[in-house]
Design an enzyme around this catalytic site. Structure first.
Site, short mmCIF file in Angstrom:
data_model
loop_
_atom_site.label_atom_id
_atom_site.label_comp_id
_atom_site.label_asym_id
_atom_site.label_seq_id
_atom_site.Cartn_x
_atom_site.Cartn_y
_atom_site.Cartn_z
N LYS A 114 70.47 9.20 -54.80
CA LYS A 114 69.68 8.05 -55.04
C LYS A 114 70.56 6.80 -54.80
O LYS A 114 70.41 5.54 -54.34
CB LYS A 114 69.07 8.11 -56.46
CG LYS A 114 68.01 9.09 -56.53
CD LYS A 114 66.73 8.46 -57.28
CE LYS A 114 65.51 9.10 -56.87
NZ LYS A 114 65.02 9.99 -57.75
N LYS A 194 64.43 16.08 -48.17
CA LYS A 194 63.39 16.84 -48.83
C LYS A 194 62.04 15.73 -48.72
O LYS A 194 62.32 14.58 -48.86
CB LYS A 194 63.56 17.10 -50.16
CG LYS A 194 63.79 16.13 -51.25
CD LYS A 194 63.39 16.44 -52.48
CE LYS A 194 63.43 15.54 -53.59
NZ LYS A 194 62.70 15.26 -54.91
N LYS A 197 58.29 10.94 -52.19
CA LYS A 197 57.66 9.70 -52.24
C LYS A 197 58.41 8.30 -51.86
O LYS A 197 57.85 7.62 -51.32
CB LYS A 197 56.87 9.70 -53.20
CG LYS A 197 57.44 9.46 -54.66
CD LYS A 197 56.41 9.66 -55.91
CE LYS A 197 56.94 10.26 -56.80
NZ LYS A 197 56.18 11.00 -57.70
N1 AQP Z 1 59.77 17.93 -51.42
C1 AQP Z 1 59.72 18.92 -52.73
N2 AQP Z 1 59.40 20.24 -52.45
C2 AQP Z 1 59.26 21.06 -53.53
N3 AQP Z 1 59.10 20.64 -54.83
C3 AQP Z 1 59.37 19.34 -54.93
N4 AQP Z 1 59.25 18.37 -56.08
C4 AQP Z 1 59.25 17.17 -55.78
N5 AQP Z 1 59.59 17.31 -54.40
C5 AQP Z 1 59.42 18.40 -53.99
C6 AQP Z 1 58.91 18.93 -57.35
O1 AQP Z 1 57.67 18.39 -58.04
C7 AQP Z 1 57.98 18.43 -59.51
C8 AQP Z 1 57.72 16.86 -59.98
O2 AQP Z 1 58.59 16.00 -59.34
P1 AQP Z 1 59.36 14.77 -59.81
O3 AQP Z 1 58.36 14.01 -60.48
O4 AQP Z 1 60.75 14.95 -60.38
O5 AQP Z 1 59.49 14.09 -58.40
P2 AQP Z 1 59.05 13.22 -57.63
O6 AQP Z 1 59.20 11.93 -58.24
O7 AQP Z 1 57.69 13.50 -57.08
O8 AQP Z 1 59.94 13.46 -56.45
P3 AQP Z 1 60.18 12.52 -55.16
O9 AQP Z 1 58.97 12.33 -54.54
O10 AQP Z 1 61.70 13.00 -54.43
O11 AQP Z 1 60.45 11.18 -55.97
P4 AQP Z 1 61.54 10.17 -55.65
O12 AQP Z 1 61.25 9.80 -54.23
O13 AQP Z 1 61.15 8.96 -56.67
O14 AQP Z 1 62.67 10.87 -55.91
C9 AQP Z 1 59.40 18.66 -59.61
O15 AQP Z 1 59.17 20.07 -60.03
C10 AQP Z 1 60.09 18.77 -58.29
O16 AQP Z 1 61.12 19.74 -58.20
#
Ligand code: AQP
Length: 326
Positions: A114, A194, A197
Site C-alpha cells: 500500500k 490480486k 477494489k
Molecule cells: N483478490 C482476492 N482474492 C481472494 N480473496 C480476496 N479477498 C480480498 N481480495 C481477494 C478476501 O476478501 C475478504 C475481505 O477483504 P478485505 O475487506 O480485507 O479486503 P478488501 O478491502 O475487499 O480488499 P481489496 O479489494 O484488496 O481492498 P483494498 O484495495 O482496499 O486493499 C478477506 O478475507 C480477503 O482476504
C-alpha cells in the site's frame, strides 16, 4: 463444544469477485456445519485507515451488509454485526498493541504494498493486523475463512495469542485460516496483482451490470497460446480465468480445461462472462430489495451486535483481570 469461526470484511467500496471467491462463498458454506458458531462482521474501523467521506462511509457500511445478506449470510445461522458496535474490539487491540513489536508490523507485505502504491500511511493502517487479532480473539476464534492476502496477518494473530498466553496464562487459541480453491483471485488486467477494489479496471464487482461484466471479461488479459490451460506459475492470466470458471461452475480446473479443448479464447471468455452473469443475477435481485429496506438490514445488525457483545465482554473481563487492571 462448537468451534468459533470469525471473519471480517471492510466497507471500503463495492464487493468484488475476489471477496466472494476468497471469503464470502466459504463463510456461507460453513453455515451448514452444526459444529461451528459463526461471527461475521463489517470491519468499519479498519476501513477508516484509507481516505473517505463520512457520508459515503455510512452508505458503504449499510450496503456491505446488504451484500453479505444477499450473498447468503443467514442471520439465523450466523451472528452478523458491525465491528464498532462491539467496543471491546478496540479495547483488546490496545492491550495487544503493548505486546506486539514494531518490527513485526514493519514486515507486513500488504502494508508495504500500500505504501509503495503511494497511499499515505497512517498509524491505523500500520496497526491493522493488531486490530484484526483483537477482532478474532475477542471471540476466541479458532477458524478464519479468508483470502490468501490475509495469511500473513493471521500469523500475527497467532503470534499475539502465543505471546499473551505465555505472559499471562493460557487465554486464547491460535486461529487457523481456512482457504478456498481460489484464495487469491488476480486482477483481470494484470495477473501479477490480486483483484482489488483499489485497482477498479481489473476488478469485477458483483453489482456490475451484465454489459460491464461482459466487457471486463472480454478485455481480460490472456497470453499468446492458442488454447486455454491451467498453469498458475507460467500462465497466470488464463489460469486465473479458468479458476474463476471452475469455482463458479463447481468443476475442477482440469475439467474446465478439458471442456474447452480446441475452443478459442474469445469463445471461452464469452461462456465465462455468461456464467458470471447467471451466477450473480439472483444476488443482484436480492441485494436491490435489501438496499431499499434499510430498517430490516439495520435490525439484523443491531440484533447481531447484541448477541456478540456479551461474549466480547466476558473475554475482556478475563483479559483485564489477567493483565492486572483493576
Ligand atoms: N483478490 C482476492 N482474492 C481472494 N480473496 C480476496 N479477498 C480480498 N481480495 C481477494 C478476501 O476478501 C475478504 C475481505 O477483504 P478485505 O475487506 O480485507 O479486503 P478488501 O478491502 O475487499 O480488499 P481489496 O479489494 O484488496 O481492498 P483494498 O484495495 O482496499 O486493499 C478477506 O478475507 C480477503 O482476504
Amino acid at each position: 463444544m462448537a468451534k468459533i469461526v470469525t471473519s471480517g470484511i471492510q466497507p471500503s467500496g463495492k464487493m468484488h469477485l475476489g471477496n466472494y471467491l476468497g471469503m464470502l462463498q466459504q463463510a456461507v458454506q460453513l453455515q451448514d456445519n452444526p459444529n461451528y458458531r459463526r461471527f461475521y462482521f463489517i470491519v468499519d474501523l479498519h476501513s477508516l485507515t484509507g481516505r473517505y467521506s463520512p457520508k459515503e462511509k455510512a452508505k458503504e457500511i449499510y450496503e456491505l451488509a446488504a451484500d453479505l445478506l444477499a450473498g447468503g449470510i443467514d442471520p439465523k445461522k450466523s451472528t452478523l454485526f458491525i465491528q464498532s458496535h462491539v467496543r471491546e474490539h478496540t479495547e483488546l487491540a490496545w492491550i495487544f498493541n503493548t505486546i506486539t513489536s514494531m518490527g513485526q508490523l514493519e514486515r507486513m507485505v500488504e502494508y508495504k504494498e500500500k505504501v509503495s502504491q503511494g497511499i499515505a500511511a497512517n498509524v491505523g493502517l500500520f496497526d491493522y493486523p493488531v486490530l484484526m487479532a483483537a477482532d478474532i480473539l475477542i471471540y476466541k476464534g479458532e477458524l478464519v475463512p479468508v483470502g490468501d492476502d490475509q495469511r500473513q496477518h493471521l500469523e500475527v494473530t497467532r503470534d499475539i495469542a502465543r505471546t499473551f498466553n505465555g505472559r499471562f496464562g493460557k487465554t486464547f487459541p491460535e486461529p487457523k485460516a481456512i482457504l478456498t480453491h481460489a484464495p487469491r483471485v488476480m486482477s483481470l488486467n494484470n495477473a501479477r496483482q490480486k483483484m482489488s477494489k483499489s485497482l477498479p479496471q481489473g476488478c469485477l464487482f458483483l453489482t456490475d451490470a451484465p454489459k460491464v461484466m461482459r466487457e471486463k471479461i472480454m478485455r481480460a488479459e490472456t497470453d499468446s497460446y492458442t488454447e486455454i490451460g491451467y498453469d498458475p506459475v507460467r500462465r497466470g492470466a488464463i489460469s486465473n480465468l479458468v479458476m474463476i470458471y471452475a469455482e463458479l461452475s463447481g468443476l475442477t480446473t482440469s475439467q474446465v480445461v478439458k471442456m474447452f479443448k480446441g475452443v478459442g479464447y474469445a469463445e471461452f471468455k464469452k461462456e465465462l462472462a455468461e456464467l458470471i452473469i447467471r451466477t450473480f443475477k439472483p444476488f443482484q435481485e436480492r441485494r436491490a430489495k435489501l438496499v431499499k429496506n434499510r430498517s430490516q438490514v439495520m435490525k439484523v445488525l443491531e440484533k447481531g451486535a447484541k448477541s456478540a457483545a456479551p461474549i466480547a465482554h466476558v473475554t475482556m473481563e478475563e483479559v483485564r483481570r489477567k493483565v492486572g487492571l483493576i
